[in-house]
Scaffold this motif. Structure first.
Motif, short mmCIF file in Angstrom:
data_model
loop_
_atom_site.label_atom_id
_atom_site.label_comp_id
_atom_site.label_asym_id
_atom_site.label_seq_id
_atom_site.Cartn_x
_atom_site.Cartn_y
_atom_site.Cartn_z
N GLU A 21 0.83 -1.21 0.00
CA GLU A 21 0.00 0.00 0.00
C GLU A 21 0.87 1.26 0.00
N MET A 22 1.91 1.24 0.81
CA MET A 22 2.79 2.40 0.89
C MET A 22 3.56 2.61 -0.41
N LEU A 23 4.01 1.52 -1.02
CA LEU A 23 4.72 1.64 -2.30
C LEU A 23 3.79 2.10 -3.41
N LYS A 24 2.53 1.65 -3.38
CA LYS A 24 1.56 2.11 -4.38
C LYS A 24 1.31 3.61 -4.25
N ALA A 25 1.29 4.10 -3.02
CA ALA A 25 1.07 5.52 -2.80
C ALA A 25 2.27 6.34 -3.24
N ASN A 26 3.47 5.77 -3.06
CA ASN A 26 4.69 6.46 -3.45
C ASN A 26 5.81 5.42 -3.62
N ALA A 27 6.04 5.00 -4.86
CA ALA A 27 7.03 3.95 -5.13
C ALA A 27 8.46 4.42 -4.83
N TYR A 154 -3.61 2.55 -10.69
CA TYR A 154 -2.85 1.71 -11.61
C TYR A 154 -3.14 0.24 -11.37
N SER A 155 -3.24 -0.17 -10.13
CA SER A 155 -3.61 -1.55 -9.79
C SER A 155 -4.21 -1.53 -8.39
N SER A 156 -4.83 -2.62 -8.03
CA SER A 156 -5.49 -2.65 -6.74
C SER A 156 -4.93 -3.77 -5.86
N LEU A 157 -5.15 -3.63 -4.59
CA LEU A 157 -4.80 -4.66 -3.62
C LEU A 157 -6.10 -5.22 -3.06
#
Length: 160
Positions: A21-27, A154-157
């Motif tokens: 989740e954190m990487l999706k918010a800011n890779a 871009y993608s979901s969890l």
């Protein structure tokens, strides 16, 4: 949230999902910042990220752009129906090579494919439309102009 078993038999747990989740918010987020949030050491966070990359869960890192600000003012969705499934492979290969087609979904139901197209103008969209219709085995297309993007992740969890 259910645990996920990767190809190496290791499970993903709640901490892995939080890291994702954190990487999706800011890779570009630093492992040290993630470690503070999930209460793990930096090296453990890095190991978990590498493991998720090795498992194929994290497949790439990218920048998501605002299409209109990079010169692509027209977004369209194109429904495509083929004459016969024997055309599927050649259609998918053709679409994969066209940079104006930014997403392609193979569907169940009446349609065979849904394409997301991003281009500079309606004239450029017309060229893409002609190009798609010139591919072999096209029975029908229907194109929808996108008026506004309401949500674009871009993608979901998985969620509870």
């Amino acid at each position: 949230m259910a645990d996920l078993v990767g190809k190496d038999g290791l499970l993903m747990d709640e901490l892995d999902y939080k890291i994702l989740e954190m990487l999706k918010a800011n890779a570009r987020q630093k492992a040290s910042d993630i470690s503070k949030e999930v209460h793990l050491s930096i090296s453990t966070v890095i190991d978990r990220i590498h493991r998720m990359e090795d498992m194929g869960i994290i497949t790439s890192y990218t920048a998501i752009t605002d299409d209109s600000k990079v010169g692509n003012g027209v977004t369209a969705l194109m429904e495509v129906s083929l004459d016969h499934p024997r055309y599927n492979e050649s259609f998918m290969e053709g679409v994969a090579g066209n940079p104006k087609i930014i997403s392609c979904y193979y569907l169940t139901g009446e349609l065979d494919f849904l394409l997301k197209i991003s281009c500079r103008s309606s004239e450029e969209l017309e060229k893409v439309h002609r190009w798609v219709n010139d591919l072999g085995g096209i029975r029908q297309t229907k194109t929808h102009f996108v008026l506004r993007t309401v949500k674009n992740i871009y993608s979901s969890l998985p969620s509870d």
